[in-house]
Design an enzyme around this catalytic site. Sequence first.
Site, short mmCIF file in Angstrom:
data_model
loop_
_atom_site.label_atom_id
_atom_site.label_comp_id
_atom_site.label_asym_id
_atom_site.label_seq_id
_atom_site.Cartn_x
_atom_site.Cartn_y
_atom_site.Cartn_z
N ASP A 1 8.51 -3.23 -0.80
CA ASP A 1 9.26 -3.51 -1.79
C ASP A 1 9.24 -4.85 -2.06
O ASP A 1 10.09 -5.54 -2.25
CB ASP A 1 10.76 -3.09 -1.42
CG ASP A 1 11.12 -3.35 -0.10
OD1 ASP A 1 10.39 -3.99 0.79
OD2 ASP A 1 12.33 -3.38 0.62
N GLY A 2 8.23 -5.69 -1.59
CA GLY A 2 7.90 -7.13 -1.78
C GLY A 2 8.73 -7.73 -0.58
O GLY A 2 9.18 -7.10 0.38
N HIS B 1 6.75 0.69 7.83
CA HIS B 1 7.07 2.21 8.24
C HIS B 1 5.79 2.84 8.96
O HIS B 1 4.94 2.41 8.81
CB HIS B 1 7.39 2.87 6.97
CG HIS B 1 6.56 3.04 5.80
ND1 HIS B 1 6.99 2.93 4.50
CD2 HIS B 1 5.30 3.43 5.68
CE1 HIS B 1 5.84 3.01 3.75
NE2 HIS B 1 4.81 3.29 4.47
N GLY C 1 -4.07 13.54 9.99
CA GLY C 1 -3.96 12.76 8.84
C GLY C 1 -3.10 11.73 9.00
O GLY C 1 -3.10 10.68 9.76
N ASP D 1 0.30 7.26 11.41
CA ASP D 1 -0.32 5.97 11.27
C ASP D 1 1.09 5.09 10.79
O ASP D 1 2.33 5.43 10.94
CB ASP D 1 -0.74 6.25 9.57
CG ASP D 1 -2.04 6.85 9.76
OD1 ASP D 1 -2.89 7.25 8.91
OD2 ASP D 1 -2.42 7.29 11.06
N HIS E 1 2.39 1.46 8.85
CA HIS E 1 1.90 0.58 7.48
C HIS E 1 2.84 -0.69 7.61
O HIS E 1 3.95 -0.71 7.93
CB HIS E 1 2.20 1.26 6.22
CG HIS E 1 1.30 2.50 6.02
ND1 HIS E 1 1.57 3.61 5.04
CD2 HIS E 1 0.13 3.00 6.96
CE1 HIS E 1 0.80 4.49 5.15
NE2 HIS E 1 -0.14 4.20 6.23
N GLU F 1 5.42 -9.55 3.35
CA GLU F 1 6.26 -10.38 4.51
C GLU F 1 5.48 -11.57 4.76
O GLU F 1 4.22 -11.61 4.89
CB GLU F 1 6.79 -9.48 5.44
CG GLU F 1 7.04 -8.21 5.20
CD GLU F 1 8.32 -8.10 4.11
OE1 GLU F 1 8.65 -7.14 3.56
OE2 GLU F 1 9.02 -9.32 4.26
N HIS G 1 8.03 -1.59 17.26
CA HIS G 1 8.85 -0.43 16.73
C HIS G 1 8.21 0.60 16.17
O HIS G 1 8.45 1.85 16.28
CB HIS G 1 9.94 -1.35 15.80
CG HIS G 1 10.70 -0.48 14.96
ND1 HIS G 1 12.29 -0.43 15.24
CD2 HIS G 1 10.58 0.31 13.88
CE1 HIS G 1 12.62 0.54 14.40
NE2 HIS G 1 11.78 1.01 13.75
N GLU G 2 7.36 0.29 14.98
CA GLU G 2 6.65 1.02 14.36
C GLU G 2 5.93 2.13 15.22
O GLU G 2 5.90 3.16 14.86
CB GLU G 2 5.80 0.57 13.21
CG GLU G 2 6.64 -0.26 12.39
CD GLU G 2 7.61 0.55 11.52
OE1 GLU G 2 8.75 -0.12 11.23
OE2 GLU G 2 7.69 1.59 11.37
N HIS H 1 7.80 5.02 16.71
CA HIS H 1 7.53 6.13 15.75
C HIS H 1 6.40 6.85 15.69
O HIS H 1 6.49 7.95 15.61
CB HIS H 1 7.88 5.72 14.00
CG HIS H 1 9.38 5.13 13.54
ND1 HIS H 1 10.32 5.52 14.12
CD2 HIS H 1 9.52 3.88 13.17
CE1 HIS H 1 11.43 4.85 13.63
NE2 HIS H 1 10.96 3.94 12.98
N HIS I 1 15.24 6.34 15.02
CA HIS I 1 15.66 5.43 14.85
C HIS I 1 16.83 5.79 16.10
O HIS I 1 17.34 6.60 16.10
CB HIS I 1 16.34 5.06 13.56
CG HIS I 1 15.42 4.25 12.76
ND1 HIS I 1 15.38 4.09 11.53
CD2 HIS I 1 14.19 3.47 13.24
CE1 HIS I 1 14.58 3.49 10.96
NE2 HIS I 1 13.78 2.99 11.97
N ASP J 1 -8.60 28.26 -7.91
CA ASP J 1 -7.12 28.86 -7.80
C ASP J 1 -6.14 27.82 -8.18
O ASP J 1 -5.13 28.23 -8.88
CB ASP J 1 -6.81 29.60 -6.24
CG ASP J 1 -7.74 30.49 -5.96
OD1 ASP J 1 -8.19 31.47 -7.04
OD2 ASP J 1 -7.99 30.82 -4.82
#
Lengths: 378, 82
Positions: free
Chosen positions: A76-77, A84, A91, A95, A97, A102, A119-120, A123, A129, A339
């Site tokens: 979001d800029g 996150h 897959g 990961d 990101h 920032e 922190h990430e 996750h 959290h 299919d």
Amino acid sequence: FSTFPGMPKWRKSPLTYRIVNYTLDLPSTAVDAAIDRALKVWEEVTPLTFSRVYEGDADIMITFAVRDHGDFTPFDGPGNVLAHAFPPGQGIYGDAHFDDDEQWTKDTSGTNLFLVAAHELGHSLGLYHSANPEALMYPIYKSFADLEQFHLSADDVNGIQSLYGPPPTSPEDRLVPTESVPPPPGNPATCDPALSFDAVSTLRGEMLFFKDRHFWRKHLRVLEPEFHLISSFWPSLPSDIDAAYEVTSKDTVFIFKGNRFWAIRGNEVQAGYPRGIETLGFPSTVRKIDAAVWHKDKRMTYFFVDDKYWRFDEKKQSMEPGLPKKIADDFPGIDSKIDAVFEAFGFFYFFSGSTQLQYDPNAMKVTHVLKSNSWLNC
Amino acid sequence: YPLDGVSTNQDSSMDLVQQYLENYYNLEKDVRQFVRRKDSGPVVKKIREMQKFLGLKVTGKLDSDTMEMMHKPRCGVPDVAH
């Protein structure tokens, strides 16, 4: 502390990680050091170890990106969302990101990369959290007066050790047997290796896999797919559909069965449907569609029928001239009956029986052969 | 020109509240038409949930502490599971 639903965790060690690209805010050596130190934070309190790879896939892929970066969760800029990450799994799972809008810094003058990375990576290892403001896993970024003094809170340690246990008393014990993530309990049909699909489509960032009267609903953030009756969401839709595709710019999914098609937006079947497929420009000889997918870059929809394909211009609302053409001619490697097909992460995923082909439309080649139910966490 | 500057400010902060509660606290997207009334049931419930989780005073109201917290930089993973 809390963990992700279903308590996903890694069942092997060492875990591999790869720093896929770099922010220009810091020298690459500083990024390497921040990530290395962030991994050590967790290494010190668990039996886990980490080894770095420099190409190809890794359990934990670390990337810097801005805005929409292909995982249906755009950044979001500057400010607000800093980064996150995804829980353990194959897959994209595991990961992390980082929002490159920032200002990433080594100290606390900007957003400290080490703190956010630690922190990430929590996750990536399975922690959710924490409501404890002192915890590293508390969701709001908080700088540290003296980064050298940083250490995990008891809440963080309890959390990660609830998944992996404490570190071994002696280094020799660090290596744990390598095992893949066992399939969680679920609908046995979900993981039947012979499973095939009637149709597959995206819908607002989720993936829907249609089969007979049901569909699996898969959200990237949730490891376990949901299983629903089609009629429980769209009572007026038929079962055993033929094809489905989403035009994300219209927030609409089109569903095909025989020579009719419907338009749905979320839970709503749009008025004025079903319509006949001849309104799209198909000749009367075409009685049904095998599969369809919208190419978001070209803003074209590809319809696949038997061994031929059509291309429909969603803007002009008309079929492209000069078609149909043979699928095998323009989609090398896609030469069996299709299919279903859907688009994700820039690839087309073609389903034929229990086989799925990952196809790169730019390179025009099959890049990966998978099981059809590979998305359903089997 | 916006007719009522204040409401515009108010509008944008309401958008922020809506987005925040949807992204991190599972506010159902289809309560969108209610958000203009801060005191609607689902929204108050989610504000209370957020205040409790983040260690704020649980008032159910968009007080200054709550609004300040919503503007702080943070992780993009939700605080409550889908």
